[in-house]
Write an enzyme that holds these catalytic residues in place. Sequence first.
Site, short mmCIF file in Angstrom:
data_model
loop_
_atom_site.label_atom_id
_atom_site.label_comp_id
_atom_site.label_asym_id
_atom_site.label_seq_id
_atom_site.Cartn_x
_atom_site.Cartn_y
_atom_site.Cartn_z
N GLY A 128 55.29 37.15 33.47
CA GLY A 128 54.97 35.82 32.93
C GLY A 128 55.01 35.82 31.41
O GLY A 128 53.96 35.81 30.77
N SER B 103 57.96 33.96 29.52
CA SER B 103 58.59 32.71 29.04
C SER B 103 57.72 31.49 29.31
O SER B 103 57.04 31.41 30.34
CB SER B 103 59.93 32.50 29.74
OG SER B 103 60.75 33.62 29.56
N GLU C 183 63.12 46.50 30.15
CA GLU C 183 63.72 45.50 31.04
C GLU C 183 65.24 45.60 30.95
O GLU C 183 65.95 45.57 31.94
CB GLU C 183 63.26 44.10 30.66
CG GLU C 183 63.94 43.02 31.50
CD GLU C 183 63.35 41.63 31.32
OE1 GLU C 183 62.66 41.40 30.31
OE2 GLU C 183 63.60 40.77 32.18
N GLU D 163 73.26 35.85 23.00
CA GLU D 163 73.20 35.72 21.54
C GLU D 163 72.09 36.62 20.98
O GLU D 163 72.25 37.21 19.90
CB GLU D 163 72.93 34.26 21.14
CG GLU D 163 74.07 33.29 21.43
CD GLU D 163 74.21 32.97 22.91
OE1 GLU D 163 73.21 33.07 23.65
OE2 GLU D 163 75.33 32.63 23.35
C1 LIG Z 1 67.71 34.45 36.21
C2 LIG Z 1 66.59 34.39 35.20
C3 LIG Z 1 65.41 35.06 35.46
C4 LIG Z 1 64.36 35.01 34.54
N1 LIG Z 1 63.18 35.65 34.85
C5 LIG Z 1 62.15 35.59 33.99
C6 LIG Z 1 60.89 36.19 34.34
O1 LIG Z 1 60.74 36.79 35.39
N2 LIG Z 1 59.87 36.08 33.47
C7 LIG Z 1 59.99 35.44 32.28
O2 LIG Z 1 59.02 35.43 31.52
N3 LIG Z 1 61.17 34.83 31.93
C8 LIG Z 1 62.24 34.89 32.76
N4 LIG Z 1 63.43 34.27 32.43
C9 LIG Z 1 63.52 33.50 31.20
C10 LIG Z 1 64.41 34.12 30.15
O3 LIG Z 1 63.80 35.25 29.56
C11 LIG Z 1 64.71 33.03 29.11
O4 LIG Z 1 65.45 32.01 29.77
C12 LIG Z 1 65.51 33.55 27.94
O5 LIG Z 1 64.73 34.42 27.16
C13 LIG Z 1 66.01 32.39 27.04
O6 LIG Z 1 64.97 31.53 26.70
P1 LIG Z 1 65.12 29.94 26.90
O7 LIG Z 1 65.60 29.68 28.29
O8 LIG Z 1 63.84 29.34 26.44
O9 LIG Z 1 66.29 29.50 25.93
P2 LIG Z 1 66.20 29.31 24.35
O10 LIG Z 1 65.51 30.47 23.76
O11 LIG Z 1 65.67 27.96 24.08
O12 LIG Z 1 67.71 29.39 23.95
C14 LIG Z 1 68.63 28.29 24.10
C15 LIG Z 1 69.95 28.72 23.46
O13 LIG Z 1 69.79 28.98 22.05
C16 LIG Z 1 70.24 30.28 21.73
N5 LIG Z 1 69.38 30.88 20.69
C17 LIG Z 1 68.03 30.83 20.62
N6 LIG Z 1 67.58 31.51 19.54
C18 LIG Z 1 68.68 32.03 18.92
C19 LIG Z 1 68.90 32.84 17.76
N7 LIG Z 1 67.89 33.29 17.02
N8 LIG Z 1 70.17 33.16 17.43
C20 LIG Z 1 71.21 32.74 18.17
N9 LIG Z 1 71.08 31.95 19.27
C21 LIG Z 1 69.83 31.62 19.65
C22 LIG Z 1 70.10 31.07 23.02
O14 LIG Z 1 70.93 32.20 23.05
C23 LIG Z 1 70.51 30.02 24.06
O15 LIG Z 1 71.91 29.94 24.18
C24 LIG Z 1 64.50 34.30 33.32
C25 LIG Z 1 65.71 33.63 33.06
C26 LIG Z 1 66.74 33.68 33.98
C27 LIG Z 1 68.02 32.96 33.66
#
Ligand SMILES: Cc1cc2nc3c(=O)[nH]c(=O)nc-3n(C[C@H](O)[C@H](O)[C@H](O)COP(=O)(O)OP(=O)(O)OC[C@H]3O[C@@H](n4cnc5c(N)ncnc54)[C@H](O)[C@@H]3O)c2cc1C
Length: 396
Positions: free
Chosen positions: A129, A131, A246, A374
């Site tokens: 937990g 995100s 991870e 990214e």
């Molecule tokens: C299949 C799957 C399983 C998952 N399982 C878990 C889980 O078990 N537990 C958990 O806690 N989370 C989990 N996640 C969440 C995952 O860790 C996040 O989706 C991921 O870290 C991206 O965060 P976000 O979705 O908020 O996107 P954002 O961080 O909002 O990013 C949106 C876009 O902006 C880009 N971006 C953001 N910041 C930057 C930067 N500094 N430089 C360049 N580009 C940038 C990103 O690359 C992306 O393309 C899971 C996600 C998926 C897809």
Amino acid sequence: MTLQERANPAPAETGEEFRTRLRAFFTDHHPGRAPKDPAERFAWNRRWLATMFDHGYAGPGWPREFGGMELSFAHQVIYQEELARARVPGPLGTGLGIVAPTIIKYGTREQRDRWLGPMLRGDKVWAQGYSEPGAGSDLPSLRTTARRDGDEYVVNGQKVWTTHAGDADLFFTLVRTGTPQSRQKGITYLVVDARARGVQVRPLRDLTGGHAFAEVYFDDVRVPVADRIGEENEGWPLVRTSLGHERAAGAMNQAALYRRVLTELEDLARERGLLADPLVRARFTDLEIQVRIIRYNAQRIISDILAKGEPGAASSVSRLLISAFEQEIHEFALDLLGPAALLGKSAAQSVQRSRWLHGFLRTRASTIGAGTREIQLNTIAEQVLGLPHDPAMPPR
Ligand SMILES: Cc1cc2nc3c(=O)[nH]c(=O)nc-3n(C[C@H](O)[C@H](O)[C@H](O)COP(=O)(O)OP(=O)(O)OC[C@H]3O[C@@H](n4cnc5c(N)ncnc54)[C@H](O)[C@@H]3O)c2cc1C
């Protein structure tokens, strides 16, 4: 003699002898085909993990004192290859590769004893937990709070994309114990009982139609202080350990798994008379090169972990390579199969129960989970190539 000592290679046993013995173990105890019903499949998977643990064949890289095998680098590679070859199910939940190394490094003796064995045996399933809506790549902006009240914390907030949340017994979470602006200086690592009063799990449907992940809500959830890993407000270094692991965790077993998947796709292409096409062969050659690079990189990670206790930046390189490879092999499979690839698994003409289409849909998320492509590129730029720090990310 302990179970691990019995299962482990004796000094005189060669790698090939160890491989033969593992193969015999996986054959003799093979759990058979996975049941279709998700609940039955889950129980079946749990039973298999318990079988491995009870015979001393679980946790290849784990210290023996926590029930692992503490295998050498070379034997871990063999172990992962044989696991993939035997097509037996792997660990449930996200605990083993992520929170376990954090507990081993930062947990108290009591926490290690209480949590590690049951996790390895599959008795307790863990989910991550971290995100939140608005806190993904920028994890230090998380807003779930924990307020200290005597021997307990009172937790409020929301998590999202929590994989295996529906099956989990425990969540390893990040909570804000500092001020709202404290960023990574006010984050604490807490383990929350999934069945505690005030925890609510709401499944999210993904692109494949499954419910692999969920939203998790905490409403005045009371968590014993004894379930905090590390000190209050000092969770951030633990996060770095978890995230590094991870990215590393998948590397070795995925390298072995994708070697097998590539062979399966080659067999399919051969059966359909496509392997003579020079363009098809060129793509297979390219994928073969990639799978070998993934394997060698996974070996670098294991040797980093064995030498320094941490996977290092090679884990970001690995994550990047694997996520791109996963997408490419499934895209290629759809190209090879043409319209037939689109048939659903129950259609009479479906190809291998539409596994390639399912894989194609599933791997759309590969370049997001465990840190987006990214973010991996940023890490590699800074930590491998020595380029300047991204100003959008928290200081190191
Ligand atoms: C299949 C799957 C399983 C998952 N399982 C878990 C889980 O078990 N537990 C958990 O806690 N989370 C989990 N996640 C969440 C995952 O860790 C996040 O989706 C991921 O870290 C991206 O965060 P976000 O979705 O908020 O996107 P954002 O961080 O909002 O990013 C949106 C876009 O902006 C880009 N971006 C953001 N910041 C930057 C930067 N500094 N430089 C360049 N580009 C940038 C990103 O690359 C992306 O393309 C899971 C996600 C998926 C897809």
